[in-house]
Motif scaffolding. Structure first.
Motif, PDB file in Angstrom:
ATOM      1  N   ARG A  82     -27.826 -32.002 -33.893  1.00 35.81           N
ATOM      2  CA  ARG A  82     -27.191 -32.639 -32.733  1.00 35.81           C
ATOM      3  C   ARG A  82     -28.192 -33.103 -31.680  1.00 35.81           C
ATOM      4  O   ARG A  82     -27.811 -33.560 -30.609  1.00 35.81           O
ATOM      5  CB  ARG A  82     -26.159 -31.709 -32.109  1.00 35.81           C
ATOM      6  CG  ARG A  82     -26.742 -30.519 -31.396  1.00 35.81           C
ATOM      7  CD  ARG A  82     -25.658 -29.723 -30.678  1.00 35.81           C
ATOM      8  NE  ARG A  82     -26.198 -28.541 -30.062  1.00 35.81           N
ATOM      9  CZ  ARG A  82     -26.842 -28.532 -28.890  1.00 35.81           C
ATOM     10  NH1 ARG A  82     -27.008 -29.624 -28.213  1.00 35.81           N
ATOM     11  NH2 ARG A  82     -27.308 -27.400 -28.406  1.00 35.81           N
ATOM     12  N   SER A  83     -29.486 -33.001 -31.990  1.00 36.04           N
ATOM     13  CA  SER A  83     -30.509 -33.405 -31.029  1.00 36.04           C
ATOM     14  C   SER A  83     -30.312 -34.867 -30.620  1.00 36.04           C
ATOM     15  O   SER A  83     -30.118 -35.736 -31.478  1.00 36.04           O
ATOM     16  CB  SER A  83     -31.901 -33.238 -31.637  1.00 36.04           C
ATOM     17  OG  SER A  83     -32.869 -33.801 -30.783  1.00 36.04           O
ATOM     18  N   ALA A 142     -20.161 -26.427 -24.996  1.00 38.04           N
ATOM     19  CA  ALA A 142     -20.699 -27.636 -24.351  1.00 38.04           C
ATOM     20  C   ALA A 142     -20.382 -28.883 -25.167  1.00 38.04           C
ATOM     21  O   ALA A 142     -20.094 -29.943 -24.603  1.00 38.04           O
ATOM     22  CB  ALA A 142     -22.213 -27.490 -24.168  1.00 38.04           C
ATOM     23  N   MET A 143     -20.404 -28.745 -26.490  1.00 41.51           N
ATOM     24  CA  MET A 143     -20.106 -29.893 -27.357  1.00 41.51           C
ATOM     25  C   MET A 143     -18.629 -30.264 -27.307  1.00 41.51           C
ATOM     26  O   MET A 143     -18.273 -31.425 -27.347  1.00 41.51           O
ATOM     27  CB  MET A 143     -20.498 -29.565 -28.796  1.00 41.51           C
ATOM     28  CG  MET A 143     -21.984 -29.438 -29.020  1.00 41.51           C
ATOM     29  SD  MET A 143     -22.366 -28.887 -30.687  1.00 41.51           S
ATOM     30  CE  MET A 143     -21.913 -30.356 -31.630  1.00 41.51           C
ATOM     31  N   ASP A 164     -22.094 -20.917 -26.525  1.00 41.42           N
ATOM     32  CA  ASP A 164     -22.358 -21.809 -25.391  1.00 41.42           C
ATOM     33  C   ASP A 164     -22.577 -23.248 -25.865  1.00 41.42           C
ATOM     34  O   ASP A 164     -22.050 -24.190 -25.276  1.00 41.42           O
ATOM     35  CB  ASP A 164     -23.577 -21.342 -24.596  1.00 41.42           C
ATOM     36  CG  ASP A 164     -23.320 -20.061 -23.824  1.00 41.42           C
ATOM     37  OD1 ASP A 164     -22.130 -19.664 -23.675  1.00 41.42           O
ATOM     38  OD2 ASP A 164     -24.299 -19.443 -23.360  1.00 41.42           O
ATOM     39  N   ASP A 165     -23.368 -23.414 -26.921  1.00 41.92           N
ATOM     40  CA  ASP A 165     -23.625 -24.751 -27.463  1.00 41.92           C
ATOM     41  C   ASP A 165     -22.322 -25.404 -27.934  1.00 41.92           C
ATOM     42  O   ASP A 165     -22.069 -26.578 -27.650  1.00 41.92           O
ATOM     43  CB  ASP A 165     -24.603 -24.689 -28.641  1.00 41.92           C
ATOM     44  CG  ASP A 165     -26.048 -24.476 -28.228  1.00 41.92           C
ATOM     45  OD1 ASP A 165     -26.315 -24.339 -27.017  1.00 41.92           O
ATOM     46  OD2 ASP A 165     -26.914 -24.444 -29.129  1.00 41.92           O
ATOM     47  N   LEU A 221     -22.141 -24.234 -36.140  1.00 46.56           N
ATOM     48  CA  LEU A 221     -21.996 -23.262 -35.050  1.00 46.56           C
ATOM     49  C   LEU A 221     -20.746 -22.411 -35.258  1.00 46.56           C
ATOM     50  O   LEU A 221     -20.773 -21.192 -35.038  1.00 46.56           O
ATOM     51  CB  LEU A 221     -21.949 -23.979 -33.697  1.00 46.56           C
ATOM     52  CG  LEU A 221     -23.256 -24.656 -33.285  1.00 46.56           C
ATOM     53  CD1 LEU A 221     -23.036 -25.515 -32.046  1.00 46.56           C
ATOM     54  CD2 LEU A 221     -24.361 -23.641 -33.054  1.00 46.56           C
ATOM     55  N   GLN A 268     -28.743 -27.226 -33.909  1.00 51.63           N
ATOM     56  CA  GLN A 268     -29.419 -27.842 -32.763  1.00 51.63           C
ATOM     57  C   GLN A 268     -30.233 -29.057 -33.192  1.00 51.63           C
ATOM     58  O   GLN A 268     -30.269 -30.058 -32.479  1.00 51.63           O
ATOM     59  CB  GLN A 268     -30.283 -26.814 -32.039  1.00 51.63           C
ATOM     60  CG  GLN A 268     -29.442 -25.780 -31.308  1.00 51.63           C
ATOM     61  CD  GLN A 268     -30.252 -24.640 -30.714  1.00 51.63           C
ATOM     62  OE1 GLN A 268     -31.380 -24.369 -31.127  1.00 51.63           O
ATOM     63  NE2 GLN A 268     -29.667 -23.945 -29.758  1.00 51.63           N
ATOM     64  N   LEU A 282     -28.214 -21.655 -36.242  1.00 52.20           N
ATOM     65  CA  LEU A 282     -28.287 -22.160 -34.868  1.00 52.20           C
ATOM     66  C   LEU A 282     -29.308 -23.292 -34.765  1.00 52.20           C
ATOM     67  O   LEU A 282     -29.008 -24.367 -34.237  1.00 52.20           O
ATOM     68  CB  LEU A 282     -28.650 -21.036 -33.895  1.00 52.20           C
ATOM     69  CG  LEU A 282     -28.853 -21.486 -32.447  1.00 52.20           C
ATOM     70  CD1 LEU A 282     -27.532 -21.944 -31.827  1.00 52.20           C
ATOM     71  CD2 LEU A 282     -29.466 -20.362 -31.619  1.00 52.20           C
ATOM     72  N   LYS A 283     -30.507 -23.060 -35.283  1.00 55.38           N
ATOM     73  CA  LYS A 283     -31.565 -24.071 -35.189  1.00 55.38           C
ATOM     74  C   LYS A 283     -31.200 -25.316 -35.990  1.00 55.38           C
ATOM     75  O   LYS A 283     -31.483 -26.439 -35.582  1.00 55.38           O
ATOM     76  CB  LYS A 283     -32.897 -23.494 -35.657  1.00 55.38           C
ATOM     77  CG  LYS A 283     -33.396 -22.309 -34.840  1.00 55.38           C
ATOM     78  CD  LYS A 283     -33.500 -22.619 -33.357  1.00 55.38           C
ATOM     79  CE  LYS A 283     -34.647 -23.556 -33.074  1.00 55.38           C
ATOM     80  NZ  LYS A 283     -34.770 -23.904 -31.654  1.00 55.38           N
ATOM     81  N   GLU A 340     -25.546 -17.831 -27.649  1.00 50.79           N
ATOM     82  CA  GLU A 340     -26.111 -19.181 -27.505  1.00 50.79           C
ATOM     83  C   GLU A 340     -25.324 -20.186 -28.333  1.00 50.79           C
ATOM     84  O   GLU A 340     -25.051 -21.301 -27.893  1.00 50.79           O
ATOM     85  CB  GLU A 340     -27.584 -19.176 -27.926  1.00 50.79           C
ATOM     86  CG  GLU A 340     -28.272 -20.501 -27.698  1.00 50.79           C
ATOM     87  CD  GLU A 340     -29.761 -20.483 -28.040  1.00 50.79           C
ATOM     88  OE1 GLU A 340     -30.367 -21.567 -28.036  1.00 50.79           O
ATOM     89  OE2 GLU A 340     -30.319 -19.399 -28.314  1.00 50.79           O
ATOM     90  N   ALA A 341     -24.925 -19.775 -29.529  1.00 53.22           N
ATOM     91  CA  ALA A 341     -24.126 -20.648 -30.386  1.00 53.22           C
ATOM     92  C   ALA A 341     -22.782 -20.957 -29.737  1.00 53.22           C
ATOM     93  O   ALA A 341     -22.319 -22.096 -29.747  1.00 53.22           O
ATOM     94  CB  ALA A 341     -23.926 -20.001 -31.754  1.00 53.22           C
TER      95      ALA A 341
END
Length: 109
Positions: free
Chosen positions: A68-69, A106-107, A102-103, A84, A65, A61-62, A99-100
């Motif tokens: 894709r920051s 959103a992507m 959701d991310d 993800l 993230q 996950l990190k 959370e993954a």
């Protein structure tokens, strides 16, 4: 007063957890100073070397993230989405799966 009969025993899993926590914190500090390649290298190492599925999922996950920051000059949304998806496929019951998901939504949304 009760005493803990195991208080003097070393726990390998506890040591791994503390060491991993320190590594996650180190990677997050690197992200704050925008050293994304070094942060991603730590997340990759945590994912590849951890014996614990929860830690592997969190590392993925990190890692995604960081990839894709919006402030990462080498941003790679496709690679982040792939990580993800891998997290959701391999560790669907992990604490970070929602959370993954959701991310990823959103992507892709």
């Amino acid at each position: 007063e009760e005493s803990d009969p195991y208080s003097d025993e070393r726990s390998y899993s506890r040591d791994v957890s503390f060491e991993s926590k320190d590594r996650f914190e180190e990677a997050q500090e690197l992200e704050l100073v925008r050293d994304f390649p070094a942060a991603i290298a730590i997340y990759r190492n945590l994912y590849q070397s951890s014996p614990d599925d929860e830690l592997k999922a969190r590392a993925l996950l990190k890692w995604a993230q960081a990839e894709r920051s919006p402030v990462n000059p080498d941003r790679d949304a496709d690679a982040a989405a792939a990580r993800l998806r891998l997290l959701l496929e391999r560790y669907p019951g992990s604490a970070v799966a929602a959370e993954a998901a959701d991310d990823l939504a959103a992507m892709e949304g």
